[in-house]
Scaffold this motif. Structure first.
Motif, PDB file in Angstrom:
ATOM      1  N   TRP A 116       0.488  -0.746  -0.225  1.00 38.59           N
ATOM      2  CA  TRP A 116      -0.041  -0.015   0.100  1.00 38.59           C
ATOM      3  C   TRP A 116       1.410   1.312   0.243  1.00 38.59           C
ATOM      4  O   TRP A 116       0.868   2.355  -0.961  1.00 38.59           O
ATOM      5  CB  TRP A 116      -1.163  -0.088   1.400  1.00 38.59           C
ATOM      6  CG  TRP A 116      -1.795   1.383   1.390  1.00 38.59           C
ATOM      7  CD1 TRP A 116      -2.883   1.236   0.956  1.00 38.59           C
ATOM      8  CD2 TRP A 116      -1.570   2.080   2.071  1.00 38.59           C
ATOM      9  NE1 TRP A 116      -3.767   2.546   1.053  1.00 38.59           N
ATOM     10  CE2 TRP A 116      -2.241   3.146   1.640  1.00 38.59           C
ATOM     11  CE3 TRP A 116      -0.334   2.765   3.257  1.00 38.59           C
ATOM     12  CZ2 TRP A 116      -2.744   4.009   2.472  1.00 38.59           C
ATOM     13  CZ3 TRP A 116      -0.403   3.669   3.834  1.00 38.59           C
ATOM     14  CH2 TRP A 116      -1.173   4.795   3.313  1.00 38.59           C
ATOM     15  N   ALA A 117       1.822   1.209   1.076  1.00 43.46           N
ATOM     16  CA  ALA A 117       2.874   2.573   0.745  1.00 43.46           C
ATOM     17  C   ALA A 117       3.929   2.713  -0.678  1.00 43.46           C
ATOM     18  O   ALA A 117       3.825   3.511  -0.498  1.00 43.46           O
ATOM     19  CB  ALA A 117       3.662   2.085   1.612  1.00 43.46           C
ATOM     20  N   HIS A 118       3.388   1.845  -1.340  1.00 45.30           N
ATOM     21  CA  HIS A 118       4.026   2.282  -2.755  1.00 45.30           C
ATOM     22  C   HIS A 118       3.220   1.920  -3.560  1.00 45.30           C
ATOM     23  O   HIS A 118       3.294   1.757  -4.801  1.00 45.30           O
ATOM     24  CB  HIS A 118       5.050   0.800  -2.539  1.00 45.30           C
ATOM     25  CG  HIS A 118       6.663   0.783  -2.558  1.00 45.30           C
ATOM     26  ND1 HIS A 118       6.541   0.306  -1.774  1.00 45.30           N
ATOM     27  CD2 HIS A 118       7.261   1.882  -2.024  1.00 45.30           C
ATOM     28  CE1 HIS A 118       7.263   0.201  -0.990  1.00 45.30           C
ATOM     29  NE2 HIS A 118       7.811   1.703  -0.975  1.00 45.30           N
ATOM     30  N   GLY A 119       1.959   2.339  -3.407  1.00 44.47           N
ATOM     31  CA  GLY A 119       0.155   3.121  -4.097  1.00 44.47           C
ATOM     32  C   GLY A 119      -0.403   1.701  -4.722  1.00 44.47           C
ATOM     33  O   GLY A 119      -1.051   0.978  -5.709  1.00 44.47           O
ATOM     34  N   ASP A 179      -6.781  -8.796  -7.295  1.00 39.97           N
ATOM     35  CA  ASP A 179      -5.727  -8.973  -8.147  1.00 39.97           C
ATOM     36  C   ASP A 179      -4.369  -8.559  -7.229  1.00 39.97           C
ATOM     37  O   ASP A 179      -3.290  -9.200  -7.994  1.00 39.97           O
ATOM     38  CB  ASP A 179      -6.262  -7.679  -9.455  1.00 39.97           C
ATOM     39  CG  ASP A 179      -7.379  -7.943  -9.705  1.00 39.97           C
ATOM     40  OD1 ASP A 179      -7.557  -9.594 -10.035  1.00 39.97           O
ATOM     41  OD2 ASP A 179      -7.798  -7.230 -10.731  1.00 39.97           O
ATOM     42  N   ASN A 180      -4.328  -7.902  -6.759  1.00 41.77           N
ATOM     43  CA  ASN A 180      -2.679  -7.039  -5.377  1.00 41.77           C
ATOM     44  C   ASN A 180      -2.741  -8.041  -4.050  1.00 41.77           C
ATOM     45  O   ASN A 180      -1.807  -7.983  -2.683  1.00 41.77           O
ATOM     46  CB  ASN A 180      -3.044  -6.222  -5.195  1.00 41.77           C
ATOM     47  CG  ASN A 180      -1.474  -4.872  -5.344  1.00 41.77           C
ATOM     48  OD1 ASN A 180      -0.390  -5.928  -5.087  1.00 41.77           O
ATOM     49  ND2 ASN A 180      -1.376  -4.162  -4.077  1.00 41.77           N
ATOM     50  N   LEU A 181      -4.016  -9.183  -3.889  1.00 35.07           N
ATOM     51  CA  LEU A 181      -3.610 -10.370  -2.781  1.00 35.07           C
ATOM     52  C   LEU A 181      -3.193 -11.103  -2.577  1.00 35.07           C
ATOM     53  O   LEU A 181      -3.315 -12.332  -3.756  1.00 35.07           O
ATOM     54  CB  LEU A 181      -4.197  -9.961  -2.116  1.00 35.07           C
ATOM     55  CG  LEU A 181      -4.838  -8.863  -1.028  1.00 35.07           C
ATOM     56  CD1 LEU A 181      -6.289  -8.324  -0.527  1.00 35.07           C
ATOM     57  CD2 LEU A 181      -4.113  -7.838  -0.387  1.00 35.07           C
ATOM     58  N   VAL A 182      -2.015 -12.057  -2.406  1.00 35.88           N
ATOM     59  CA  VAL A 182      -2.374 -13.536  -1.958  1.00 35.88           C
ATOM     60  C   VAL A 182      -2.291 -14.601  -0.287  1.00 35.88           C
ATOM     61  O   VAL A 182      -2.065 -13.049   0.646  1.00 35.88           O
ATOM     62  CB  VAL A 182      -0.770 -14.331  -3.108  1.00 35.88           C
ATOM     63  CG1 VAL A 182      -0.649 -13.894  -4.270  1.00 35.88           C
ATOM     64  CG2 VAL A 182       0.792 -13.503  -1.896  1.00 35.88           C
ATOM     65  N   LEU A 183      -2.780 -14.975  -0.556  1.00 36.89           N
ATOM     66  CA  LEU A 183      -2.653 -15.766   0.546  1.00 36.89           C
ATOM     67  C   LEU A 183      -1.098 -16.405   1.110  1.00 36.89           C
ATOM     68  O   LEU A 183      -0.487 -16.933   0.329  1.00 36.89           O
ATOM     69  CB  LEU A 183      -3.937 -17.058   0.785  1.00 36.89           C
ATOM     70  CG  LEU A 183      -4.892 -16.378   0.034  1.00 36.89           C
ATOM     71  CD1 LEU A 183      -6.052 -17.808   0.865  1.00 36.89           C
ATOM     72  CD2 LEU A 183      -5.318 -15.792   1.973  1.00 36.89           C
TER      73      LEU A 183
END
Length: 88
Positions: A26-29, A35-39
């Motif tokens: 999040w801190a890098h945009g 689509d931006n998360l993985v378990l």
């Protein structure tokens, strides 16, 4: 759902033992969406944060690249057992 457990290559931890990890922080945009998360299990989550392993999304699936001391050729690895492409 794409991840059916820890997405790290060769890990078989169940989803109930996993945490969400942002591919692009999040801190890098990075965004907080699927689509931006993985378990990742806690061990592999810590490994990504505390080592030179890298993670990127390729065709909607997570790929992990080891540091050079693990694999001099830095070949990417995926867990095809727990990660499946999301339906459109």
């Amino acid at each position: 759902m794409r991840d059916k457990g820890c997405a790290f290559a060769s890990c078989s931890r169940a989803p109930c033992h996993c945490e969400a990890h942002q591919v692009i922080p999040w801190a890098h945009g990075g965004t907080t969406d699927l689509d931006n998360l993985v378990l990742l299990c806690s061990a592999h989550h810590r490994l990504l944060h505390r080592s030179d392993w890298t993670l990127r999304m390729v065709n909607g699936l997570p790929e992990f690249t080891p540091p050079e001391f693990v694999d001099p050729w830095r070949r990417s690895r995926s867990n095809r057992h727990t990660a499946q492409p999301r339906a459109a």
